[in-house]
Structures are given as structure tokens and as C-alpha cells.
Design a protein around this motif. Structure first.
Motif, mmCIF file in Angstrom:
data_model
loop_
_atom_site.group_PDB
_atom_site.id
_atom_site.type_symbol
_atom_site.label_atom_id
_atom_site.label_comp_id
_atom_site.label_asym_id
_atom_site.label_seq_id
_atom_site.Cartn_x
_atom_site.Cartn_y
_atom_site.Cartn_z
ATOM 1 N N ARG A 141 0.842 -1.187 0.000
ATOM 2 C CA ARG A 141 0.000 0.000 0.000
ATOM 3 C C ARG A 141 0.880 1.240 0.000
ATOM 4 O O ARG A 141 1.927 1.279 0.655
ATOM 5 C CB ARG A 141 -0.927 0.015 1.228
ATOM 6 N N ALA A 142 0.456 2.235 -0.752
ATOM 7 C CA ALA A 142 1.259 3.442 -0.895
ATOM 8 C C ALA A 142 0.364 4.669 -1.018
ATOM 9 O O ALA A 142 -0.802 4.576 -1.412
ATOM 10 C CB ALA A 142 2.158 3.333 -2.125
ATOM 11 N N ASP A 143 0.899 5.814 -0.662
ATOM 12 C CA ASP A 143 0.250 7.103 -0.888
ATOM 13 C C ASP A 143 0.873 7.685 -2.144
ATOM 14 O O ASP A 143 2.084 7.905 -2.190
ATOM 15 C CB ASP A 143 0.470 8.033 0.301
ATOM 16 N N LEU A 144 0.047 7.931 -3.155
ATOM 17 C CA LEU A 144 0.632 8.300 -4.449
ATOM 18 C C LEU A 144 -0.299 9.196 -5.251
ATOM 19 O O LEU A 144 -1.486 9.333 -4.955
ATOM 20 C CB LEU A 144 0.974 7.035 -5.245
ATOM 21 N N LEU A 145 0.285 9.796 -6.277
ATOM 22 C CA LEU A 145 -0.430 10.670 -7.195
ATOM 23 C C LEU A 145 0.390 10.739 -8.477
ATOM 24 O O LEU A 145 1.626 10.805 -8.411
ATOM 25 C CB LEU A 145 -0.575 12.076 -6.589
ATOM 26 N N PRO A 146 -0.248 10.735 -9.654
ATOM 27 C CA PRO A 146 0.530 10.873 -10.887
ATOM 28 C C PRO A 146 1.416 12.128 -10.853
ATOM 29 O O PRO A 146 0.991 13.199 -10.406
ATOM 30 C CB PRO A 146 -0.554 10.986 -11.962
ATOM 31 N N THR A 147 2.625 11.978 -11.334
ATOM 32 C CA THR A 147 3.614 13.055 -11.274
ATOM 33 C C THR A 147 3.143 14.328 -11.970
ATOM 34 O O THR A 147 3.551 15.434 -11.595
ATOM 35 C CB THR A 147 4.929 12.567 -11.909
ATOM 36 N N GLU A 148 2.259 14.195 -12.982
ATOM 37 C CA GLU A 148 1.817 15.370 -13.734
ATOM 38 C C GLU A 148 1.227 16.464 -12.843
ATOM 39 O O GLU A 148 1.351 17.653 -13.140
ATOM 40 C CB GLU A 148 0.778 14.969 -14.796
ATOM 41 N N TYR A 149 0.573 16.072 -11.754
ATOM 42 C CA TYR A 149 -0.012 17.072 -10.859
ATOM 43 C C TYR A 149 1.076 17.986 -10.278
ATOM 44 O O TYR A 149 0.963 19.215 -10.318
ATOM 45 C CB TYR A 149 -0.740 16.392 -9.697
ATOM 46 N N ALA A 150 2.102 17.379 -9.709
ATOM 47 C CA ALA A 150 3.169 18.175 -9.103
ATOM 48 C C ALA A 150 3.902 18.999 -10.146
ATOM 49 O O ALA A 150 4.263 20.157 -9.909
ATOM 50 C CB ALA A 150 4.148 17.253 -8.365
ATOM 51 N N VAL A 151 4.133 18.421 -11.324
ATOM 52 C CA VAL A 151 4.813 19.143 -12.398
ATOM 53 C C VAL A 151 3.996 20.366 -12.812
ATOM 54 O O VAL A 151 4.541 21.454 -13.034
ATOM 55 C CB VAL A 151 5.064 18.217 -13.601
#
Length: 237
Positions: free
Chosen positions: A24-34
Motif C-alpha cells: 500500500r502506498a500514498d501516491l499521485l501521478p507526477t503530472e499534478y506536481a509538475v
């Protein structure tokens, strides 16, 4: 970047695999941060937290909030029974993001909702969702299937905040099988050609805007630039 505003981004919590790990991980596609960084902000990931008061503490330490895309909202949150195509809702994420929205309202924090984020903002305001948009419009163009984004042309409302940021008409990338039915306190400010509400915003000076599409996949600088500008103003106050 020393004066760049901090933009909080809500995240998934689910199984993920990388390297030798499958957990299990806490994640988000990198495009958001970029997209946030490209617009001049500092991205900060906000995984679900259950502790009482955590949302208010987080909101006091960020300059803007993005409610990100993800799974369907629990239909019980808007008094509905699940449609046969509604699945995978995350009670922990629903509770966390609703608490963040309440805290953001109390603090006057700028907020941008993306896809699920728009749906959750409508539900937070007392609105409801159409649980399977193809039932209404007769096609799957808003979510073609798998990881594909649908190319959808939307028209924005003249004079809206959204129109000043992205223009009168824009082709966007969509990945939603649900859509907003009612949205108390918000005005619909963009629609697809089939009539689906693709964006909404609240009146007033505070930045409270939500879109059904995924601007981060195309780094649509207009929306994120508008949010970061609002975040900078909020930080200055």
C-alpha cells in the motif's frame, strides 16, 4: 522559489508496485506536481489522515488546495444507492477530503477540484451526482476505457473566471464516467457539446473552481497559474 506558494494535493492510498516493493502506498501521478511547479508553486502531497483536527492544521500551513482525481465518491454521501457501475469508493479519502474542504471554507483558502475533485466539491456543497454519464449522453467519449483520456471540446461561460484562464473554447482530456447533477452555491461555467457540465465555480473573489477534465495531463498552465496566483495572494494576506 523562496516565496513560492505551497499547494496541497490530495492523494490516493492503495496497492502499488515499484522496484522490489508491492504494498500500500500514498501516491499521485507526477503530472499534478509538475503542473503546480510549472505554474510557480511548490507541490505538497496530502495523504488521507483520520486524526481529528488534522485538516484544519494542514489548511493553516498551505496556500491553496487541489482535490485530485480518483475513485468514485461513496453514493451514501449524497443519499443515493450505488449504480451497478459505481465502484471502488474510498471512505477514508472521502472523509479526509470533505474535512479539508470544510477547513478550506473556514480559512478562505483557494481550491481547485479536478475530476473526482469537482464531484466531491459538489457533494460537499449538498449536491448530487449522475453515477454513469453514458446512461445520459449515449456514448463513452468522456472515458473511453482503460487509461485512455477522451478528447472533449468544452465551451466556457462568457465572463467567468474559467474563461479568463483557458479561453472561450478548449479541447480537454477527460476520464470520468460520472458527472455533477446538482451543485448548490456553484455556477456551471463549461459544458461539453452533449450538455455535460464540465466545470463549475463559485461567485466572489475567492478562487473556488472545479473541472471534470484533467488539466495536469496537458500542463494547461492557465488553470494552475490562476490557482497559484490566488495562492500567492492568500499567503500575502
Amino acid at each position: 522559489m523562496t516565496d513560492a506558494p505551497v499547494v496541497g494535493l490530495t492523494t490516493y492510498r492503495q496497492e502499488a508496485a515499484w522496484g522490489v516493493w508491492n504494498t500500500r502506498a500514498d501516491l499521485l501521478p507526477t503530472e499534478y506536481a509538475v503542473a503546480v511547479e510549472t505554474a510557480g508553486g511548490v507541490p505538497l502531497l496530502l495523504p488521507p489522515v483520520a486524526a481529528p483536527g488534522a485538516a484544519a492544521r494542514i489548511v493553516s500551513r498551505i496556500d491553496a488546495l487541489v482535490i485530485s482525481g480518483g475513485a468514485d465518491v461513496d453514493p451514501a454521501r449524497y443519499g443515493a444507492e450505488p449504480h451497478e457501475r459505481t465502484a471502488g469508493w474510498r471512505p477514508d479519502r472521502d472523509a479526509w477530503e470533505l474535512a479539508l474542504l470544510t477547513a478550506a471554507d473556514e480559512a478562505g483558502l483557494p481550491v481547485l477540484g479536478i475530476c473526482r475533485g469537482m464531484q466531491l466539491m459538489a457533494v460537499h456543497a449538498g449536491g448530487t451526482l449522475d453515477q454513469h454519464t453514458p446512461d445520459l449522453v449515449g456514448h463513452d467519449e468522456h472515458s473511453p476505457g482503460g487509461d485512455a483520456y477522451g478528447d472533449v471540446e468544452v465551451e466556457t461561460a462568457t465572463g467567468s473566471r474559467l474563461a479568463t484562464l483557458v479561453g472561450a473554447r478548449v479541447e480537454v482530456g477527460c476520464h470520468h464516467h460520472q458527472s455533477v447533477a446538482t451543485h448548490p452555491g456553484f455556477t456551471a461555467v463549461a459544458r461539453a457539446t452533449d450538455g455535460t457540465v464540465e466545470a463549475m465555480e463559485a461567485a466572489g473573489d475567492r478562487f473556488r473552481l472545479a473541472v471534470q477534465w484533467h488539466p495536469e495531463t496537458r500542463v494547461e498552465i492557465g488553470l494552475m497559474a490562476g490557482l497559484v496566483a490566488a495562492a500567492r495572494e492568500h499567503a500575502a494576506r
